[in-house]
Design a protein around this motif. Sequence first.
Motif, PDB file in Angstrom:
ATOM      1  N   MET A 140     -56.615  34.222 -14.521  1.00  0.00           N
ATOM      2  CA  MET A 140     -56.705  35.309 -15.480  1.00  0.00           C
ATOM      3  C   MET A 140     -56.648  34.767 -16.898  1.00  0.00           C
ATOM      4  O   MET A 140     -56.128  33.679 -17.152  1.00  0.00           O
ATOM      5  CB  MET A 140     -55.564  36.319 -15.281  1.00  0.00           C
ATOM      6  CG  MET A 140     -55.530  36.983 -13.928  1.00  0.00           C
ATOM      7  SD  MET A 140     -54.220  38.240 -13.792  1.00  0.00           S
ATOM      8  CE  MET A 140     -54.936  39.598 -14.729  1.00  0.00           C
ATOM      9  N   VAL A 141     -57.175  35.580 -17.822  1.00  0.00           N
ATOM     10  CA  VAL A 141     -57.019  35.361 -19.261  1.00  0.00           C
ATOM     11  C   VAL A 141     -56.595  36.714 -19.831  1.00  0.00           C
ATOM     12  O   VAL A 141     -57.414  37.626 -19.943  1.00  0.00           O
ATOM     13  CB  VAL A 141     -58.325  34.874 -19.918  1.00  0.00           C
ATOM     14  CG1 VAL A 141     -58.122  34.704 -21.425  1.00  0.00           C
ATOM     15  CG2 VAL A 141     -58.805  33.582 -19.281  1.00  0.00           C
ATOM     16  N   GLY A 142     -55.313  36.864 -20.154  1.00  0.00           N
ATOM     17  CA  GLY A 142     -54.816  38.204 -20.436  1.00  0.00           C
ATOM     18  C   GLY A 142     -55.029  39.060 -19.198  1.00  0.00           C
ATOM     19  O   GLY A 142     -54.728  38.644 -18.081  1.00  0.00           O
ATOM     20  N   ALA A 143     -55.574  40.254 -19.382  1.00  0.00           N
ATOM     21  CA  ALA A 143     -55.891  41.120 -18.242  1.00  0.00           C
ATOM     22  C   ALA A 143     -57.285  40.857 -17.675  1.00  0.00           C
ATOM     23  O   ALA A 143     -57.659  41.460 -16.671  1.00  0.00           O
ATOM     24  CB  ALA A 143     -55.772  42.586 -18.657  1.00  0.00           C
ATOM     25  N   TRP A 144     -58.074  39.973 -18.313  1.00  0.00           N
ATOM     26  CA  TRP A 144     -59.399  39.632 -17.786  1.00  0.00           C
ATOM     27  C   TRP A 144     -59.203  38.836 -16.494  1.00  0.00           C
ATOM     28  O   TRP A 144     -58.557  37.797 -16.490  1.00  0.00           O
ATOM     29  CB  TRP A 144     -60.192  38.809 -18.792  1.00  0.00           C
ATOM     30  CG  TRP A 144     -60.409  39.474 -20.116  1.00  0.00           C
ATOM     31  CD1 TRP A 144     -59.698  39.272 -21.271  1.00  0.00           C
ATOM     32  CD2 TRP A 144     -61.410  40.445 -20.438  1.00  0.00           C
ATOM     33  NE1 TRP A 144     -60.194  40.053 -22.283  1.00  0.00           N
ATOM     34  CE2 TRP A 144     -61.243  40.792 -21.806  1.00  0.00           C
ATOM     35  CE3 TRP A 144     -62.428  41.058 -19.704  1.00  0.00           C
ATOM     36  CZ2 TRP A 144     -62.059  41.724 -22.451  1.00  0.00           C
ATOM     37  CZ3 TRP A 144     -63.235  41.993 -20.343  1.00  0.00           C
ATOM     38  CH2 TRP A 144     -63.055  42.318 -21.689  1.00  0.00           C
ATOM     39  N   CYS A 145     -59.782  39.324 -15.396  1.00  0.00           N
ATOM     40  CA  CYS A 145     -59.543  38.689 -14.097  1.00  0.00           C
ATOM     41  C   CYS A 145     -60.821  38.243 -13.395  1.00  0.00           C
ATOM     42  O   CYS A 145     -60.743  37.684 -12.286  1.00  0.00           O
ATOM     43  CB  CYS A 145     -58.736  39.620 -13.194  1.00  0.00           C
ATOM     44  SG  CYS A 145     -59.529  41.199 -12.809  1.00  0.00           S
ATOM     45  N   PHE A 146     -61.985  38.452 -14.015  1.00  0.00           N
ATOM     46  CA  PHE A 146     -63.252  38.125 -13.350  1.00  0.00           C
ATOM     47  C   PHE A 146     -64.313  37.950 -14.426  1.00  0.00           C
ATOM     48  O   PHE A 146     -64.456  38.799 -15.309  1.00  0.00           O
ATOM     49  CB  PHE A 146     -63.637  39.281 -12.417  1.00  0.00           C
ATOM     50  CG  PHE A 146     -64.895  39.112 -11.610  1.00  0.00           C
ATOM     51  CD1 PHE A 146     -64.845  38.646 -10.307  1.00  0.00           C
ATOM     52  CD2 PHE A 146     -66.130  39.468 -12.133  1.00  0.00           C
ATOM     53  CE1 PHE A 146     -66.001  38.533  -9.541  1.00  0.00           C
ATOM     54  CE2 PHE A 146     -67.286  39.357 -11.389  1.00  0.00           C
ATOM     55  CZ  PHE A 146     -67.217  38.883 -10.086  1.00  0.00           C
ATOM     56  N   VAL A 147     -65.048  36.836 -14.372  1.00  0.00           N
ATOM     57  CA  VAL A 147     -66.126  36.573 -15.331  1.00  0.00           C
ATOM     58  C   VAL A 147     -67.311  35.968 -14.591  1.00  0.00           C
ATOM     59  O   VAL A 147     -67.194  34.894 -13.993  1.00  0.00           O
ATOM     60  CB  VAL A 147     -65.685  35.605 -16.452  1.00  0.00           C
ATOM     61  CG1 VAL A 147     -66.859  35.286 -17.375  1.00  0.00           C
ATOM     62  CG2 VAL A 147     -64.517  36.178 -17.251  1.00  0.00           C
ATOM     63  N   ASP A 148     -68.444  36.656 -14.622  1.00  0.00           N
ATOM     64  CA  ASP A 148     -69.731  36.133 -14.150  1.00  0.00           C
ATOM     65  C   ASP A 148     -70.679  36.028 -15.336  1.00  0.00           C
ATOM     66  O   ASP A 148     -70.774  36.959 -16.149  1.00  0.00           O
ATOM     67  CB  ASP A 148     -70.370  37.069 -13.120  1.00  0.00           C
ATOM     68  CG  ASP A 148     -69.895  36.818 -11.702  1.00  0.00           C
ATOM     69  OD1 ASP A 148     -69.151  35.843 -11.479  1.00  0.00           O
ATOM     70  OD2 ASP A 148     -70.253  37.618 -10.810  1.00  0.00           O
ATOM     71  N   HIS A 149     -71.393  34.911 -15.426  1.00  0.00           N
ATOM     72  CA  HIS A 149     -72.450  34.743 -16.426  1.00  0.00           C
ATOM     73  C   HIS A 149     -73.769  34.557 -15.687  1.00  0.00           C
ATOM     74  O   HIS A 149     -73.839  33.794 -14.716  1.00  0.00           O
ATOM     75  CB  HIS A 149     -72.162  33.524 -17.306  1.00  0.00           C
ATOM     76  CG  HIS A 149     -73.252  33.212 -18.287  1.00  0.00           C
ATOM     77  ND1 HIS A 149     -74.090  32.127 -18.139  1.00  0.00           N
ATOM     78  CD2 HIS A 149     -73.658  33.848 -19.404  1.00  0.00           C
ATOM     79  CE1 HIS A 149     -74.959  32.104 -19.145  1.00  0.00           C
ATOM     80  NE2 HIS A 149     -74.707  33.136 -19.921  1.00  0.00           N
ATOM     81  N   TRP A 155     -64.333  41.789 -15.439  1.00  0.00           N
ATOM     82  CA  TRP A 155     -63.369  42.752 -14.919  1.00  0.00           C
ATOM     83  C   TRP A 155     -62.067  42.641 -15.693  1.00  0.00           C
ATOM     84  O   TRP A 155     -61.654  41.543 -16.082  1.00  0.00           O
ATOM     85  CB  TRP A 155     -63.054  42.498 -13.450  1.00  0.00           C
ATOM     86  CG  TRP A 155     -64.169  42.723 -12.491  1.00  0.00           C
ATOM     87  CD1 TRP A 155     -65.451  43.126 -12.754  1.00  0.00           C
ATOM     88  CD2 TRP A 155     -64.104  42.524 -11.070  1.00  0.00           C
ATOM     89  NE1 TRP A 155     -66.174  43.191 -11.592  1.00  0.00           N
ATOM     90  CE2 TRP A 155     -65.381  42.825 -10.541  1.00  0.00           C
ATOM     91  CE3 TRP A 155     -63.091  42.118 -10.205  1.00  0.00           C
ATOM     92  CZ2 TRP A 155     -65.655  42.729  -9.183  1.00  0.00           C
ATOM     93  CZ3 TRP A 155     -63.363  42.018  -8.851  1.00  0.00           C
ATOM     94  CH2 TRP A 155     -64.634  42.335  -8.344  1.00  0.00           C
ATOM     95  N   VAL A 156     -61.415  43.796 -15.860  1.00  0.00           N
ATOM     96  CA  VAL A 156     -60.095  43.879 -16.480  1.00  0.00           C
ATOM     97  C   VAL A 156     -59.144  44.499 -15.463  1.00  0.00           C
ATOM     98  O   VAL A 156     -59.412  45.586 -14.937  1.00  0.00           O
ATOM     99  CB  VAL A 156     -60.121  44.742 -17.755  1.00  0.00           C
ATOM    100  CG1 VAL A 156     -58.741  44.806 -18.394  1.00  0.00           C
ATOM    101  CG2 VAL A 156     -61.160  44.230 -18.744  1.00  0.00           C
ATOM    102  N   ALA A 157     -58.029  43.818 -15.163  1.00  0.00           N
ATOM    103  CA  ALA A 157     -57.034  44.373 -14.256  1.00  0.00           C
ATOM    104  C   ALA A 157     -56.263  45.494 -14.944  1.00  0.00           C
ATOM    105  O   ALA A 157     -55.853  45.364 -16.098  1.00  0.00           O
ATOM    106  CB  ALA A 157     -56.071  43.276 -13.800  1.00  0.00           C
ATOM    107  N   LEU A 158     -56.075  46.598 -14.247  1.00  0.00           N
ATOM    108  CA  LEU A 158     -55.285  47.704 -14.783  1.00  0.00           C
ATOM    109  C   LEU A 158     -53.797  47.476 -14.491  1.00  0.00           C
ATOM    110  O   LEU A 158     -53.433  47.063 -13.386  1.00  0.00           O
ATOM    111  CB  LEU A 158     -55.723  49.020 -14.148  1.00  0.00           C
ATOM    112  CG  LEU A 158     -57.095  49.546 -14.574  1.00  0.00           C
ATOM    113  CD1 LEU A 158     -57.490  50.738 -13.713  1.00  0.00           C
ATOM    114  CD2 LEU A 158     -57.120  49.925 -16.042  1.00  0.00           C
TER     115      LEU A 158
END
Length: 322
Positions: free
Chosen positions: A52-61, A140-143
């Motif tokens: 994770m990076v902060g609440a960011w939990c998923f990154v696709d480019h 994606w951002v985790a809630l």
Amino acid sequence: MSDLQTRPAPVVCGGRDDVAGGPVRELLKPRAVPLGESTVVRRLLPTLGRRMVGAWCFVDHYGPDDIEGEPGMQVPPHPHIGLQTVSWLHAGEVLHRDSVGSVRTVRPKELGLMTAGRAIAHSEQSPREHGRLLHGAQLWVALPGEHRNVAPAFEHHPGLPAVTGPGFRATVIMGELDGAASPGTAYTPIMGADLELADGADVRLPVEPDFEYAALTMSGITEVDGVRLEPGSMLYLGCGRRELPLRADAGGAGLVLLGGEPFEEKLVMWWNFVGRTGEEIAQARADWMAGERFGRVEGYDGAPLAAPDLPAVPLKARGRTR
């Protein structure tokens, strides 16, 4: 956008124990993942050692892909719980449909923000008539726990605030940057910004010392805090900075900066679900396969995705980075 892997591995994430207290420079290696019929993405988060990076939990480019004469993105209806999806384009269009009745075409530099909350289903596809190139990022951002069961919703913001200065322009996707605030609904202290760097730009961007950050290079060659990055690469930066040095080679460059307060809660992420326990994930899968809870996506010409089998081992939240 969905995780379409037929055998997705459970990912444990969250908790502050493994967050470095000061700046780091950790290059995250992407892995190629097929998405739908004709798209291959570079998955940068979650990855081995960084969840994770902060609440960011998923990154696709993905892209830039030449989809002239091709169907482009074709992601059938699929479910989500416990997260927000952020669709961000540099080229092309994506037609979003969901089970709360939203039908919207998202275009470059527009925010498509879907809050799954307790349950939602959606599809994403390139329109029948589409441009030649497709290039973007899906995030994606985790809630947080107190908001993970909010009502599902979709927001489309075609106009976003920007911060400008000599040699750069920063469009604020989520949260706040240097006093400019995105209209997108956020449930944690978070930020996301798309930066355009001019030819030869040398910028020092103000950032929050309590946030952890990562930079994803979208186009051109960038230098982030002294580390040279090519398109499709992502650099984890940790916490403790008040400004971030950025440079661009000749021709300029584009990058997405993600940040936020380290996410304290421990999570279980499997397939397209973010939960707190394995039982919660298993129930979401069962509900989706039974045709319950998530509603129906109208207008998509095709069957919804079937959920993969759950792994044989119990799903447990054990840690943040490993």
